[in-house]
Enzyme design. Structure first.
Site, PDB file in Angstrom:
ATOM      1  N   CYS A  73      20.963 -86.227 -90.440  1.00 41.66           N
ATOM      2  CA  CYS A  73      20.009 -86.910 -91.702  1.00 41.66           C
ATOM      3  C   CYS A  73      20.974 -87.463 -92.639  1.00 41.66           C
ATOM      4  CB  CYS A  73      18.985 -86.166 -92.014  1.00 41.66           C
ATOM      5  SG  CYS A  73      17.909 -85.551 -90.544  1.00 41.66           S
ATOM      6  N   ASP A 102      13.404 -94.418 -84.824  1.00 44.40           N
ATOM      7  CA  ASP A 102      13.557 -93.808 -86.026  1.00 44.40           C
ATOM      8  C   ASP A 102      13.304 -94.943 -87.005  1.00 44.40           C
ATOM      9  OD1 ASP A 102      14.549 -93.230 -88.736  1.00 44.40           O
ATOM     10  OD2 ASP A 102      16.498 -92.057 -87.524  1.00 44.40           O
ATOM     11  N   HIS A 140      13.399 -90.037 -85.714  1.00 43.70           N
ATOM     12  CA  HIS A 140      14.369 -89.339 -86.753  1.00 43.70           C
ATOM     13  C   HIS A 140      14.372 -87.969 -86.731  1.00 43.70           C
ATOM     14  CE1 HIS A 140      16.953 -89.276 -90.061  1.00 43.70           C
ATOM     15  NE2 HIS A 140      16.131 -88.485 -90.809  1.00 43.70           N
TER      16      HIS A 140
END
Length: 300
Positions: free
Chosen positions: A173, A236, A269
């Site tokens: 991330c 995502d 994500h």
């Protein structure tokens, strides 16, 4: 629980959080065990890795700005020297998920070092207030973060158990973006694996946000000093596919033929984060296998 679908935390319409979930059942126990409560899923059953045969160390090292930077380091027990992997965390810092990733890397024969990038302000690991987490993360600017990576590399170079000629970096991330940035800055790095780190400004970013996020990976392709593997999710919402394609094109223009991006078409994500709703076991396992093969080819 917050529906964390973006690298730097939720936007207003993503926020879905219930404190009651933390107080009951599995979630409460896992939060107590050290998983970030701001993202912990009610049904989470995260992978846990024992420390048999491993040596763990928690210490502080001097950062360039004088801060005593906390780090978590794990390596196979023995003399080594072991190839090294720096682990750049998500926005929640060095919580149990990151510590477990370090143990997994150590079980694979690496010395893993995770710096606590956010602790100058506050350790975000135990916080459930996402607005406060985002404030803390926002204070960690590019030069500070690169300084912390540099300090980690310097510390590793002084350890007899470390093979400082074979050093990689991986990040998740927020930390995925750090991987691209660090590999463009430090010649000491031999390989990087970036998990769904933002590559370019969000389509909804204000000019101030776009500027604050610089340098963006899409602008650093020509500066990469080692191969980087990007692992991204096709679903995502925070990293749209046009930005992934822009990064691929930038790598191609720069002649970075040893670097590339693999996309899991159906993954959201944070598909590797086994304590979140976003976890996708098959894609996570495949990505971890790709990471190990990528590092094996370049750090052994």
């Amino acid at each position: 629980m917050p529906n964390l679908i973006r690298p730097d935390g939720p936007e207003a319409d993503d926020f879905r959080f219930s404190r009651r979930a933390l107080a009951t059942g599995v979630v409460g126990g896992l939060a107590f065990a050290g998983y970030a409560p701001a993202a912990l899923a009610r049904q989470a059953a995260p992978i846990t890795t024992d420390d048999d045969g491993l040596t763990l160390e928690q210490t502080t090292i001097p950062a360039p700005d004088g801060f005593a930077l906390p780090i978590f380091a794990v390596r196979p027990t023995g003399d080594g020297p072991w190839p090294v992997v720096v682990v750049a965390s998500e926005i929640f810092g060095v919580h149990e998920y990151i510590r477990d990733l370090c143990r997994r890397l150590a079980k694979a024969g690496y010395a893993a070092v995770a710096p606590s990038f956010f602790n100058r302000v506050e350790d975000p690991a135990g916080l459930s207030d996402m607005s406060r987490v985002q404030e803390i993360v926002g204070a960690a600017n590019y030069e500070q973060v690169m300084g912390d990576v540099s300090a980690s590399l310097d510390w590793v170079s002084q350890q007899l158990w470390a093979n400082s000629d074979k050093v990689g970096i991986t990040g998740f991330c927020w930390g995925g973006k750090v991987v691209w940035q660090a590999c463009a800055r430090f010649a000491a790095l031999d390989a990087g694996v970036a998990w769904y780190g933002r590559l370019a400004p969000s389509p909804t970013a204000t000019p101030e946000q776009a500027t604050a996020g610089q340098p963006w990976p899409v602008d650093l392709a020509a500066d990469l000093k080692c191969p980087v593997l990007g692992l991204y999710g096709g679903q995502d919402r925070g990293i749209p596919m046009p930005s992934v394609e822009a990064m691929r094109e930038a790598l191609q223009r720069a002649g970075q033929t040893d670097s590339g991006i693999h996309v899991y078409p159906d993954a959201p994500h944070a598909f590797h984060a086994d304590y979140r709703d976003s976890y996708r076991a098959a894609d996570a396992a495949d990505g971890w296998g790709r990471l190990l093969r990528f590092f094996e080819a370049r750090l052994r």
